[in-house]
Design an enzyme around this catalytic site. Structure first.
Site, PDB file in Angstrom:
ATOM      1  N   TYR A 208      39.620  30.758  32.937  1.00  0.00           N
ATOM      2  CA  TYR A 208      40.881  31.284  33.499  1.00  0.00           C
ATOM      3  C   TYR A 208      41.437  32.419  32.634  1.00  0.00           C
ATOM      4  CZ  TYR A 208      45.909  31.508  34.279  1.00  0.00           C
ATOM      5  OH  TYR A 208      47.184  31.958  34.491  1.00  0.00           O
TER       6      TYR A 208
HETATM    7  N1  LIG Z   1      52.265  28.418  36.150  1.00  0.00           N
HETATM    8  C1  LIG Z   1      52.002  28.807  34.924  1.00  0.00           C
HETATM    9  O1  LIG Z   1      52.190  28.046  33.934  1.00  0.00           O
HETATM   10  C2  LIG Z   1      51.509  30.209  34.670  1.00  0.00           C
HETATM   11  C3  LIG Z   1      51.507  30.676  33.345  1.00  0.00           C
HETATM   12  C4  LIG Z   1      51.071  31.965  33.086  1.00  0.00           C
HETATM   13  C5  LIG Z   1      50.643  32.765  34.129  1.00  0.00           C
HETATM   14  N2  LIG Z   1      50.637  32.279  35.413  1.00  0.00           N
HETATM   15  C6  LIG Z   1      50.190  33.176  36.469  1.00  0.00           C
HETATM   16  O2  LIG Z   1      51.256  33.330  37.384  1.00  0.00           O
HETATM   17  C7  LIG Z   1      50.735  33.528  38.706  1.00  0.00           C
HETATM   18  C8  LIG Z   1      51.327  32.502  39.656  1.00  0.00           C
HETATM   19  O3  LIG Z   1      51.020  31.206  39.182  1.00  0.00           O
HETATM   20  P1  LIG Z   1      51.729  29.923  39.843  1.00  0.00           P
HETATM   21  O4  LIG Z   1      51.612  28.822  38.867  1.00  0.00           O
HETATM   22  O5  LIG Z   1      53.040  30.325  40.385  1.00  0.00           O
HETATM   23  O6  LIG Z   1      50.723  29.645  41.060  1.00  0.00           O
HETATM   24  P2  LIG Z   1      50.820  28.591  42.284  1.00  0.00           P
HETATM   25  O7  LIG Z   1      52.076  27.799  42.199  1.00  0.00           O
HETATM   26  O8  LIG Z   1      49.520  27.874  42.316  1.00  0.00           O
HETATM   27  O9  LIG Z   1      50.911  29.567  43.554  1.00  0.00           O
HETATM   28  C9  LIG Z   1      49.792  30.382  43.831  1.00  0.00           C
HETATM   29  C10 LIG Z   1      50.121  31.322  44.955  1.00  0.00           C
HETATM   30  O10 LIG Z   1      48.986  32.194  45.147  1.00  0.00           O
HETATM   31  C11 LIG Z   1      48.529  32.096  46.497  1.00  0.00           C
HETATM   32  N3  LIG Z   1      47.085  32.312  46.508  1.00  0.00           N
HETATM   33  C12 LIG Z   1      46.125  31.589  45.888  1.00  0.00           C
HETATM   34  N4  LIG Z   1      44.911  32.124  46.138  1.00  0.00           N
HETATM   35  C13 LIG Z   1      45.108  33.208  46.923  1.00  0.00           C
HETATM   36  C14 LIG Z   1      44.263  34.164  47.514  1.00  0.00           C
HETATM   37  N5  LIG Z   1      42.918  34.125  47.342  1.00  0.00           N
HETATM   38  N6  LIG Z   1      44.812  35.148  48.264  1.00  0.00           N
HETATM   39  C15 LIG Z   1      46.155  35.211  48.455  1.00  0.00           C
HETATM   40  N7  LIG Z   1      47.010  34.336  47.916  1.00  0.00           N
HETATM   41  C16 LIG Z   1      46.496  33.324  47.163  1.00  0.00           C
HETATM   42  C17 LIG Z   1      48.964  30.722  46.942  1.00  0.00           C
HETATM   43  O11 LIG Z   1      49.037  30.656  48.371  1.00  0.00           O
HETATM   44  P3  LIG Z   1      48.421  29.354  49.170  1.00  0.00           P
HETATM   45  O12 LIG Z   1      49.078  28.149  48.595  1.00  0.00           O
HETATM   46  O13 LIG Z   1      48.730  29.635  50.591  1.00  0.00           O
HETATM   47  O14 LIG Z   1      46.950  29.386  48.863  1.00  0.00           O
HETATM   48  C18 LIG Z   1      50.339  30.626  46.283  1.00  0.00           C
HETATM   49  O15 LIG Z   1      51.290  31.383  47.007  1.00  0.00           O
HETATM   50  C19 LIG Z   1      49.222  33.466  38.563  1.00  0.00           C
HETATM   51  O16 LIG Z   1      48.709  34.768  38.398  1.00  0.00           O
HETATM   52  C20 LIG Z   1      49.035  32.654  37.292  1.00  0.00           C
HETATM   53  O17 LIG Z   1      47.789  32.942  36.699  1.00  0.00           O
HETATM   54  C21 LIG Z   1      51.051  31.027  35.698  1.00  0.00           C
END
Ligand SMILES: NC(=O)c1ccc[n+]([C@@H]2O[C@H](COP(=O)([O-])OP(=O)(O)OC[C@H]3O[C@@H](n4cnc5c(N)ncnc54)[C@H](OP(=O)(O)O)[C@@H]3O)[C@@H](O)[C@H]2O)c1
Length: 249
Positions: A155
């Site tokens: 990741y």
């Molecule tokens: N959460 C953390 O602790 C954290 C920390 C650092 C960075 N990040 C980064 O922040 C971002 C958001 O993370 P999150 O935790 O908010 O994620 P999340 O809650 O899992 O939400 C992911 C979102 O991305 C969409 N998605 C997934 N695959 C996709 C695809 N192939 N095409 C279009 N949309 C897609 C999902 O839609 P569906 O549900 O409809 O698939 C959902 O809207 C990511 O880039 C992650 O790497 C997260």
């Protein structure tokens, strides 16, 4: 007057978590926001309703960012509804954690397809239609790049690739007036983090202990930082990585 009035934004993964926080913050500053998602229609509908309920403009488009045809449709539908896209937020990503020895080819392609190929395709589609002024890209990475945590090779390496592409794209697109920056959140309480079992786990407690501000992030911590980067207040910032992680990196 909001800072993003008369601008159109595409937020990939804007239906949940950090992306939803960003979509809400951009809309609150006056941007019309297209929310791209891959599977969960209801979550996307709810996000649009939340923005509209606050007086904003939004549109949900089902588009898998790893598919060029669907990315093309995303930009075409957004332009049809709101006009050319000024702001692209590459937030959609998938993640899982495992030892390097346990990485399968299937999981490698799933994560690199969404987290790396996806932003390549969206940045290409964005650049093709970008307005001459106020065009900007924000790539969501992770402050975890600084930690090299065991179990996070796959990741985190996708986010390292995106960070490098951000810095190079900033140089390549500067001549066209397009700014490109990365926004690196720390561990944040989202649907994705919950479904992985991170929230409430020993891992989360360790992350909180190593965060000077002493808690996990929330989507509403990240959204306003994206709104700033998208706005004219950040007009002199490009090729930068902004950490929004409570000091954790
Ligand atoms: N959460 C953390 O602790 C954290 C920390 C650092 C960075 N990040 C980064 O922040 C971002 C958001 O993370 P999150 O935790 O908010 O994620 P999340 O809650 O899992 O939400 C992911 C979102 O991305 C969409 N998605 C997934 N695959 C996709 C695809 N192939 N095409 C279009 N949309 C897609 C999902 O839609 P569906 O549900 O409809 O698939 C959902 O809207 C990511 O880039 C992650 O790497 C997260």
């Amino acid at each position: 007057m909001g800072k993003l009035v008369s601008r159109t934004a595409v937020v990939t993964g804007g239906s949940k978590g950090i992306g939803r926080g960003i979509a809400l913050a951009l809309a609150a500053e006056g941007a019309s926001v297209a929310i791209a998602y891959s599977r969960d229609d209801q979550a996307a509908k709810d996000a649009v309703a939340e923005i509209e309920g606050r007086g904003g403009r939004a549109l949900a488009v089902r588009a898998d960012v790893s598919r060029a045809d669907q990315v093309g449709d995303l930009f075409a539908r957004t332009a049809q509804e709101f006009g050319p896209v000024h702001i692209l937020v590459n937030n959609a990503a998938v993640f899982s954690f495992q030892q390097l020895t346990e990485i399968t080819q299937e999981e490698f392609h799933r994560q690199y397809g969404t987290n790396v190929l996806g932003p390549v395709l969206t940045m290409q589609a964005f650049a093709e239609q970008a307005p001459a002024e106020k065009a900007t890209i924000i790539n969501v990475t992770t402050s975890g790049i600084a930690h090299n945590n065991p179990g996070a090779a796959l990741y985190t390496s996708t986010k390292s690739a995106l960070t490098t592409m951000t810095r190079i794209a900033a140089k390549e697109l500067a001549g066209r007036g397009i700014r490109v920056n990365a926004l690196a959140p720390g561990a944040t309480d989202t649907e994705g983090a919950r479904s992985l079992g991170v929230i409430g786990s020993d891992m989360a407690n360790e992350l909180i202990a190593s965060t000077p501000l002493g808690r996990l992030g929330r989507p509403e911590d990240i959204g306003p930082v994206a709104a700033f980067l998208a706005s004219d207040d950040a007009a002199w910032i490009t090729g930068e990585v902004i950490h929004a992680d409570g000091g954790g990196h």
